[in-house]
Design an enzyme around this catalytic site. Structure first.
Site, PDB file in Angstrom:
ATOM      1  N   ASP A 143       0.853  -1.192   0.000  1.00 37.67           N
ATOM      2  CA  ASP A 143       0.000   0.000   0.000  1.00 37.67           C
ATOM      3  C   ASP A 143       0.886   1.238   0.000  1.00 37.67           C
ATOM      4  OD1 ASP A 143      -1.745   2.083   0.378  1.00 37.67           O
ATOM      5  OD2 ASP A 143      -2.933   1.070   1.909  1.00 37.67           O
ATOM      6  N   ILE A 191      -0.145   9.355   8.549  1.00 37.22           N
ATOM      7  CA  ILE A 191      -0.832   8.456   9.481  1.00 37.22           C
ATOM      8  C   ILE A 191      -0.488   7.006   9.152  1.00 37.22           C
ATOM      9  CG2 ILE A 191      -2.738  10.045   9.895  1.00 37.22           C
ATOM     10  CD1 ILE A 191      -4.405   8.394   7.899  1.00 37.22           C
ATOM     11  N   GLY A 222      -4.673   2.052   7.920  1.00 38.55           N
ATOM     12  CA  GLY A 222      -5.719   1.415   8.703  1.00 38.55           C
ATOM     13  C   GLY A 222      -5.502  -0.086   8.820  1.00 38.55           C
ATOM     14  N   HIS A 227       0.597   8.043   3.789  1.00 38.35           N
ATOM     15  CA  HIS A 227       1.287   7.374   4.885  1.00 38.35           C
ATOM     16  C   HIS A 227       2.802   7.606   4.867  1.00 38.35           C
ATOM     17  CE1 HIS A 227      -2.564   5.473   5.412  1.00 38.35           C
ATOM     18  NE2 HIS A 227      -2.518   5.002   4.185  1.00 38.35           N
TER      19      HIS A 227
END
Length: 285
Positions: free
Chosen positions: A189, A209, A212, A194
């Site tokens: 990903d 961040i 998830g 990120h």
């Protein structure tokens, strides 16, 4: 252009073939912080080739069809898309290496109404290419904040797991590294949200961040550590609802309740007093 319900209802995904290597298996576990104590033989089993085991949650990274929502034929405002929920059922232990196939389909599209968004439910079978056996089923909901009111039905999704009101049976704290997202992204990903501070700030975050699904993987790690003695074959299902993002470097606290042959859990960031995962459920062999 509004959400194209007809196109999505007839959307066909090509099978995704993937060659899984031991390096992939170890890198995924490192992205979740396994091996934090390199002398802990039970965690070492997930990051060392001698007796290597697979974290069951790795299934969510396998046979991934890519960020298909950016295809203009969907009509979706992809910049307003959020990952809502994640479900996993493991039917057979995942291999540490081998040839796999990911077969994705759209199960349901729910119209929540104008200015209330839409929800797309997808599932993906992870298949052993050699035997044709389905090893796992990965399901998720995607909340399309800008796409409600397209004229569809407001269909209910799966009922989320309830969290007991009593005190938790277990509390598990897992620290993340400031560079955690930079490691996890190597499992496939590569969303710049990120990694790139400029992209993160443009999206309204103070800094990049954590993915998830990395937080989801931390849930698998907490359950394996707390309830399974790190035996991957015992964990056969893991469901969560995403509530808020984690910043790399934070400590994630898991509250876990044992409920028969299942467990319930939620996760929070004590420093910010915010819940990041809710309505968690784990199932065991």
């Amino acid at each position: 252009m509004p959400l194209n319900y007809e196109a999505l209802s007839n959307w066909e995904f090509e099978d995704v073939a993937q060659t899984l290597t031991e390096r992939d298996t170890m890198l995924y576990a490192l992205g979740l912080g396994f091996g934090e104590n390199p002398t802990d033989e039970k965690e070492l089993a997930y990051v060392y080739e001698d007796g290597l085991m697979v974290v069951p949650s790795m299934a969510v990274t396998l046979g991934y069809p890519g960020f298909w929502l950016r295809d203009p034929r969907t009509g979706i405002d992809w910049k307003k898309v959020l990952h809502g929920e994640q479900w996993l059922d493991v039917y057979k232990p995942l291999p540490v290496k081998g040839e796999l196939i990911g077969r994705t389909r759209i199960d349901q599209i729910s119209d929540k109404g104008e200015e209330r968004g839409a929800v797309i439910y997808l599932s993906r079978d992870i298949i052993n290419a050699a035997s044709g056996e389905t090893l796992a089923k990965v399901s998720m909901s995607t909340f399309c904040r800008g796409d409600g009111g397209f004229g569809g039905e407001n269909k209910p999704g799966p009922t989320p797991a309830s969290i007991p009101e009593r005190e938790p049976d277990h509390v598990c704290d897992l620290a993340t590294l400031p560079r955690q997202a930079l490691i996890y992204r190597l499992s496939g990903d590569y969303n710049p949200l990120h990694a790139d501070p400029k992209v993160a700030r443009a999206a309204g975050f103070e800094r990049p961040i954590l993915h998830g699904l990395a937080t989801y993987g931390l849930a698998a790690r907490a359950i394996l550590k707390t309830l399974c003695d790190y035996n991957a074959s015992r964990l056969t299902g893991l469901d969560v609802r995403f509530s808020a993002p984690v910043y790399p470097g934070e400590t994630v606290r898991f509250h876990i309740w044992r409920e028969g042959n299942e467990a319930r859990f939620k996760a929070s960031i004590p420093e910010r007093q915010v819940v990041v995962l809710n309505n968690g459920a784990a199932r065991f062999a």
